[in-house]
Design a protein around this motif. Structure first.
Motif, mmCIF file in Angstrom:
data_model
loop_
_atom_site.group_PDB
_atom_site.id
_atom_site.type_symbol
_atom_site.label_atom_id
_atom_site.label_comp_id
_atom_site.label_asym_id
_atom_site.label_seq_id
_atom_site.Cartn_x
_atom_site.Cartn_y
_atom_site.Cartn_z
ATOM 1 N N ALA A 142 0.845 -1.197 0.000
ATOM 2 C CA ALA A 142 0.000 0.000 0.000
ATOM 3 C C ALA A 142 0.877 1.241 0.000
ATOM 4 C CB ALA A 142 -0.932 0.007 1.207
ATOM 5 N N LEU A 143 0.347 2.314 -0.545
ATOM 6 C CA LEU A 143 1.012 3.613 -0.510
ATOM 7 C C LEU A 143 0.238 4.508 0.450
ATOM 8 C CD1 LEU A 143 1.603 4.232 -4.326
ATOM 9 C CD2 LEU A 143 3.062 3.015 -2.707
ATOM 10 N N TRP A 144 0.949 5.143 1.360
ATOM 11 C CA TRP A 144 0.352 6.154 2.228
ATOM 12 C C TRP A 144 0.856 7.513 1.773
ATOM 13 C CZ3 TRP A 144 0.888 3.973 7.923
ATOM 14 C CH2 TRP A 144 0.026 2.876 8.056
ATOM 15 N N LEU A 145 -0.055 8.415 1.492
ATOM 16 C CA LEU A 145 0.303 9.772 1.084
ATOM 17 C C LEU A 145 -0.103 10.718 2.196
ATOM 18 C CD1 LEU A 145 -1.056 8.227 -1.739
ATOM 19 C CD2 LEU A 145 0.358 10.077 -2.612
ATOM 20 N N ILE A 146 0.885 11.389 2.780
ATOM 21 C CA ILE A 146 0.670 12.232 3.952
ATOM 22 C C ILE A 146 0.944 13.686 3.599
ATOM 23 C CG2 ILE A 146 1.239 12.572 6.384
ATOM 24 C CD1 ILE A 146 0.265 9.742 5.759
ATOM 25 N N ASP A 147 -0.052 14.533 3.794
ATOM 26 C CA ASP A 147 0.159 15.974 3.624
ATOM 27 C C ASP A 147 0.600 16.535 4.966
ATOM 28 O OD1 ASP A 147 0.157 18.653 3.171
ATOM 29 O OD2 ASP A 147 -1.949 18.815 2.593
ATOM 30 N N ASN A 148 1.905 16.787 5.094
ATOM 31 C CA ASN A 148 2.448 17.291 6.369
ATOM 32 C C ASN A 148 2.911 18.736 6.244
ATOM 33 O OD1 ASN A 148 4.656 16.793 4.718
ATOM 34 N ND2 ASN A 148 5.951 16.005 6.345
ATOM 35 N N CYS A 149 2.303 19.470 5.321
ATOM 36 C CA CYS A 149 2.709 20.860 5.085
ATOM 37 C C CYS A 149 1.531 21.801 5.278
ATOM 38 C CB CYS A 149 3.241 21.016 3.669
ATOM 39 S SG CYS A 149 4.603 19.919 3.273
ATOM 40 N N GLY A 150 1.839 23.072 5.341
ATOM 41 C CA GLY A 150 0.790 24.071 5.383
ATOM 42 C C GLY A 150 0.084 24.198 6.712
ATOM 43 N N ARG A 151 0.601 23.567 7.770
ATOM 44 C CA ARG A 151 -0.020 23.664 9.084
ATOM 45 C C ARG A 151 0.841 24.528 9.980
ATOM 46 N NH1 ARG A 151 0.029 18.214 8.451
ATOM 47 N NH2 ARG A 151 1.427 17.994 10.206
ATOM 48 N N ASN A 156 5.752 17.835 14.113
ATOM 49 C CA ASN A 156 7.040 17.417 13.580
ATOM 50 C C ASN A 156 6.834 16.361 12.503
ATOM 51 O OD1 ASN A 156 8.596 19.052 15.304
ATOM 52 N ND2 ASN A 156 8.291 17.615 16.976
ATOM 53 N N GLY A 157 6.495 16.801 11.321
ATOM 54 C CA GLY A 157 6.326 15.868 10.213
ATOM 55 C C GLY A 157 4.917 15.355 10.084
ATOM 56 N N VAL A 158 4.372 14.800 11.143
ATOM 57 C CA VAL A 158 2.982 14.335 11.159
ATOM 58 C C VAL A 158 2.368 14.740 12.491
ATOM 59 C CG1 VAL A 158 3.342 12.401 9.584
ATOM 60 C CG2 VAL A 158 3.684 12.070 12.029
ATOM 61 N N ASN A 159 1.031 14.807 12.541
ATOM 62 C CA ASN A 159 0.389 15.180 13.788
ATOM 63 C C ASN A 159 -0.323 13.985 14.414
ATOM 64 O OD1 ASN A 159 -2.094 14.893 12.426
ATOM 65 N ND2 ASN A 159 -2.157 17.070 11.890
ATOM 66 N N ILE A 160 -0.906 14.193 15.582
ATOM 67 C CA ILE A 160 -1.537 13.096 16.316
ATOM 68 C C ILE A 160 -2.689 12.488 15.516
ATOM 69 C CG2 ILE A 160 -2.853 12.499 18.376
ATOM 70 C CD1 ILE A 160 0.116 12.910 18.876
ATOM 71 N N GLY A 161 -3.498 13.340 14.879
ATOM 72 C CA GLY A 161 -4.606 12.822 14.087
ATOM 73 C C GLY A 161 -4.129 11.922 12.960
ATOM 74 N N GLN A 162 -3.021 12.290 12.342
ATOM 75 C CA GLN A 162 -2.487 11.472 11.254
ATOM 76 C C GLN A 162 -1.927 10.152 11.777
ATOM 77 O OE1 GLN A 162 0.125 14.519 9.628
ATOM 78 N NE2 GLN A 162 -1.214 14.785 7.859
ATOM 79 N N VAL A 192 10.562 13.683 8.301
ATOM 80 C CA VAL A 192 10.543 13.751 9.762
ATOM 81 C C VAL A 192 11.975 13.938 10.257
ATOM 82 C CG1 VAL A 192 8.446 12.375 10.013
ATOM 83 C CG2 VAL A 192 10.663 11.226 9.884
ATOM 84 N N TYR A 193 12.125 14.550 11.452
ATOM 85 C CA TYR A 193 13.474 14.879 11.903
ATOM 86 C C TYR A 193 14.299 13.655 12.272
ATOM 87 C CZ TYR A 193 11.524 14.590 16.683
ATOM 88 O OH TYR A 193 10.924 14.175 17.842
ATOM 89 N N GLU A 194 13.656 12.482 12.416
ATOM 90 C CA GLU A 194 14.415 11.251 12.665
ATOM 91 C C GLU A 194 15.333 10.906 11.498
ATOM 92 O OE1 GLU A 194 10.822 10.913 15.344
ATOM 93 O OE2 GLU A 194 11.222 11.590 13.301
ATOM 94 N N MET A 195 15.139 11.578 10.356
ATOM 95 C CA MET A 195 16.038 11.348 9.222
ATOM 96 C C MET A 195 17.488 11.621 9.596
ATOM 97 S SD MET A 195 14.564 10.278 6.415
ATOM 98 C CE MET A 195 15.759 10.753 5.166
ATOM 99 N N TYR A 196 17.703 12.527 10.541
ATOM 100 C CA TYR A 196 19.074 12.832 10.962
ATOM 101 C C TYR A 196 19.768 11.604 11.557
ATOM 102 C CZ TYR A 196 18.261 17.810 10.207
ATOM 103 O OH TYR A 196 18.004 19.031 9.636
ATOM 104 N N GLU A 197 18.974 10.691 12.089
ATOM 105 C CA GLU A 197 19.543 9.522 12.748
ATOM 106 C C GLU A 197 20.208 8.557 11.780
ATOM 107 O OE1 GLU A 197 16.478 7.756 15.119
ATOM 108 O OE2 GLU A 197 16.059 9.623 16.217
ATOM 109 N N ALA A 239 15.283 19.750 5.404
ATOM 110 C CA ALA A 239 14.396 20.838 5.830
ATOM 111 C C ALA A 239 13.172 20.236 6.512
ATOM 112 C CB ALA A 239 13.978 21.684 4.633
ATOM 113 N N CYS A 240 13.348 19.783 7.744
ATOM 114 C CA CYS A 240 12.259 19.154 8.467
ATOM 115 C C CYS A 240 11.638 20.134 9.444
ATOM 116 C CB CYS A 240 12.743 17.917 9.208
ATOM 117 S SG CYS A 240 14.004 18.273 10.450
ATOM 118 N N PHE A 241 10.517 19.744 10.066
ATOM 119 C CA PHE A 241 9.823 20.614 10.992
ATOM 120 C C PHE A 241 10.403 20.529 12.395
ATOM 121 C CE2 PHE A 241 5.696 20.319 8.345
ATOM 122 C CZ PHE A 241 6.090 21.406 7.613
ATOM 123 N N GLY A 242 11.214 19.524 12.663
ATOM 124 C CA GLY A 242 11.683 19.302 14.037
ATOM 125 C C GLY A 242 12.843 20.193 14.416
#
Length: 242
Positions: A142-151, A156-162, A192-197, A239-242
């Motif tokens: 499956a593909l999940w498409l997440i709009d994590n912009c414009g909020r 940090n990348g995704v919110n609780i509702g997502q 997401v900021y975990e990309m730094y890891e 360029a992450c939100f975290g």
């Protein structure tokens, strides 16, 4: 229904075309050539299709200009009838032509597969597209498409509702797959900021080092040796939100 037609299923990922109503012919030709060469089963646009900060979009009616930009980019897919889906990026934010209105442009195309979504949350805030095996009954992945912009909620990348949507959608996929887990690939514009890891932290003066963003300011990174061995490279910081 999106499904395997043979033993392979090819997804083409297109992002950051960042253009205006005066869309670069080179961009359109490049997309057309890529489609002709690769013949993907599905194309995923992961945001910044429109260059929202471009003053050209404000000449006349921004809504008309934005719609024209999207249609220009989609023209090669229309000609070849290539199935596609999409999510948004931070530069798709057009005050006079919001995401919901842009969505109507994308979904006006017969080859837009959004009607096949298993699960949606707030229009295109989250979408799950199952890709079925050739039997058209069993989900292969499956593909999940997440709009994590414009909020502006500080997420940090995704919110609780997502995140809740992800849990519920995972349960739906398992149910369709006899209780077994279904592999998922996520497409979202801002990492997401975990990309730094997964990167290599290095001293500031290291060749090719890039400074982190926001909470990672003052820390520098390069690709790991394993990433370099695979031919991966990084020319811009995350360029992450975290």
């Amino acid at each position: 229904m999106v499904h395997f037609k043979n033993e392979n299923f090819k997804v083409m990922h297109i992002t950051d075309t960042q253009d205006s109503q005066f869309t670069s012919p080179d961009t359109v030709r490049f997309i057309a050539a890529a489609l002709d060469s690769e013949k993907p089963d599905l194309v995923v646009f992961s945001g910044d299709t429109v260059k929202g900060y471009d003053p050209l979009l404000k000449i006349g009616d921004p809504a008309v200009n934005t719609a024209k930009t999207i249609r220009n980019i989609l023209e090669p897919l229309r000609v070849l009838n290539t199935p596609f889906t999409f999510t948004f990026g931070n530069h798709d934010e057009i005050p006079k032509f919001r995401r919901a209105e842009q969505t109507l442009v994308y979904e006006s195309y017969e080859n837009c597969v959004n009607g096949d979504m298993l699960s949606r949350c707030s229009s295109t805030d989250c979408m799950c597209l199952p890709v079925y095996k050739a039997d058209k009954k069993t989900p292969a992945f499956a593909l999940w498409l997440i709009d994590n912009c414009g909020r502006r909620d500080g997420s940090n990348g995704v919110n609780i509702g997502q995140l809740e949507w992800m849990e519920n959608t995972d349960a739906l996929l398992r149910e369709k797959n006899g209780g077994e887990e279904v592999p998922v690939t996520v497409f979202q514009h801002i990492p997401v900021y975990e990309m730094y890891e997964i990167l290599k932290e290095v001293p500031k003066n290291t060749k090719g080092a890039l400074e982190g963003n926001r909470t990672h300011r003052g820390t520098y990174y390069t690709e790991t040796d394993e990433m370099k061995a695979r031919g991966e490279y990084m020319r811009e910081n995350i360029a992450c939100f975290g």
